[in-house]
Design an enzyme around this catalytic site. Structure first.
Site, PDB file in Angstrom:
ATOM      1  N   LYS A  42      30.788  38.877  40.891  1.00 24.66           N
ATOM      2  CA  LYS A  42      31.838  37.875  41.086  1.00 24.66           C
ATOM      3  C   LYS A  42      32.093  37.692  42.575  1.00 24.66           C
ATOM      4  O   LYS A  42      31.798  38.556  43.406  1.00 24.66           O
ATOM      5  CB  LYS A  42      33.134  38.270  40.374  1.00 24.66           C
ATOM      6  CG  LYS A  42      33.752  39.617  40.837  1.00 24.66           C
ATOM      7  CD  LYS A  42      34.598  39.514  42.082  1.00 24.66           C
ATOM      8  CE  LYS A  42      35.202  40.849  42.499  1.00 24.66           C
ATOM      9  NZ  LYS A  42      35.824  40.799  43.858  1.00 24.66           N
TER      10      LYS A  42
ATOM     11  N   ASP B 221      39.388  44.742  38.317  1.00 20.81           N
ATOM     12  CA  ASP B 221      38.514  43.586  38.106  1.00 20.81           C
ATOM     13  C   ASP B 221      37.848  43.568  36.726  1.00 20.81           C
ATOM     14  O   ASP B 221      37.272  42.551  36.341  1.00 20.81           O
ATOM     15  CB  ASP B 221      37.406  43.546  39.172  1.00 20.81           C
ATOM     16  CG  ASP B 221      37.929  43.249  40.563  1.00 20.81           C
ATOM     17  OD1 ASP B 221      39.057  42.724  40.675  1.00 20.81           O
ATOM     18  OD2 ASP B 221      37.217  43.542  41.544  1.00 20.81           O
TER      19      ASP B 221
END
Length: 297
Positions: free
Chosen positions: A8, A133
């Site tokens: 990401k 995350d």
């Protein structure tokens, strides 16, 4: 079962001086997945084992994938008798979410094998216990997270397959704990997330890219001068639309005007001795790549 566990980037990261009830910094994080991915294979075994290719230099019990498997087993009263093999492509200590996406892949795999709905809120709770995350990698991309950066607030329309180049100085490393400590000593104000959130809701990718922001990245670049060198180099190149740090670093990214630009910059960065990868934004996070082969009782 084989899964794709993507990296990401943060289109927006706002760290605040306020703390939540757990004592964590309040964090607003707008993340988007990219096609660079680890490949995670989960197969039946006599007992839980986790291995990485290439091999890790730390015990498997400290691997986030191992911790995720144990947490799933405890939550659902099952035995996590699987062998997890992680083919690593995402560099560590980069801010790309490698350990988090690997953990999410194990959560998704065990949920599939045990017949658990992927929308079960307990999966988010388990993910949150592994790392801030991790929940992102269970959902669609892009998405906005609040709280400690671990509570889903909004999912947005999928972004186009926008070219991205990732660059990390090979020896550069930033301790996230130390970055937050430095932030506390000398806080950098965060831009308000309302503007980028608004244009993403409207599906205006170009406007969103113009609003990319990361106030923790400023601290990371101060701690590791090579990050600033990469940022300056990227900003000086033709065809870069937006440039910033991935999470707390030490990887940086540039959104590019074309795929050819991303490839050119990756090759040029490698000539500079840096790790680099040309990739693109994708609408999905962890995905099961192969048909279901196993059913555990």
């Amino acid at each position: 079962m084989t899964l794709s566990a993507p990296a990401k980037i943060n289109l927006y990261l706002g760290v605040h001086t306020e703390r939540d009830d757990r004592g964590y910094h309040k964090v607003d994080s707008l993340m988007a997945a990219v096609s660079l991915a680890d490949i995670v294979t989960v197969a039946p075994a006599q007992e839980l084992a986790v291995q990485t290719v290439p091999a890790s230099d730390f015990p498997m019990q400290k691997n986030t994938a191992y911790r995720a498997a144990l947490a799933m087993a405890e939550r659902y009263g099952r035995e996590a008798n699987v062998c997890v093999t992680i083919e690593k492509h995402i560099p560590l200590c980069a801010g790309l979410g490698g350990p988090s996406t690997d953990a999410a892949a194990v959560i998704v795999a065990l949920a599939e094998l045990w017949g658990i709905d992927r929308t079960d809120p307990a999966l988010d709770d388990i993910a949150r216990g592994i790392g801030a995350d991790v929940p992102f990698f269970l959902h669609a991309s892009p998405a906005f997270y609040v709280g400690g950066g671990d509570v889903l607030a909004t999912e947005y329309p999928a972004l186009p397959a926008t070219p991205v180049v990732l660059i990390k100085p090979r020896e550069a490393s930033v301790s996230t704990v130390e970055a937050y400590r430095r932030f506390d000593e000398n806080p950098v104000p965060a831009d308000k997330p309302g503007a980028i959130a608004s244009v993403l809701r409207a599906g205006d990718a170009e406007a969103a890219y113009a609003l990319v922001h990361n106030n923790l990245g400023v601290i990371s670049a101060q701690m590791e001068p090579q990050i600033q060198t990469v940022l300056d180099w990227l900003s000086a190149q033709e065809g870069t639309v937006a440039v910033d740090v991935c999470g707390s670093g030490a990887c940086s990214f540039a959104i590019c005007d074309t795929a050819a630009t991303a490839v050119y910059l990756a090759e040029a960065a490698q000539q500079n001795g840096w790790w680099a990868c040309a990739t693109e934004l994708i609408p999905n996070t962890v995905q099961i790549d192969a048909p279901k082969k196993y059913k555990f009782l």
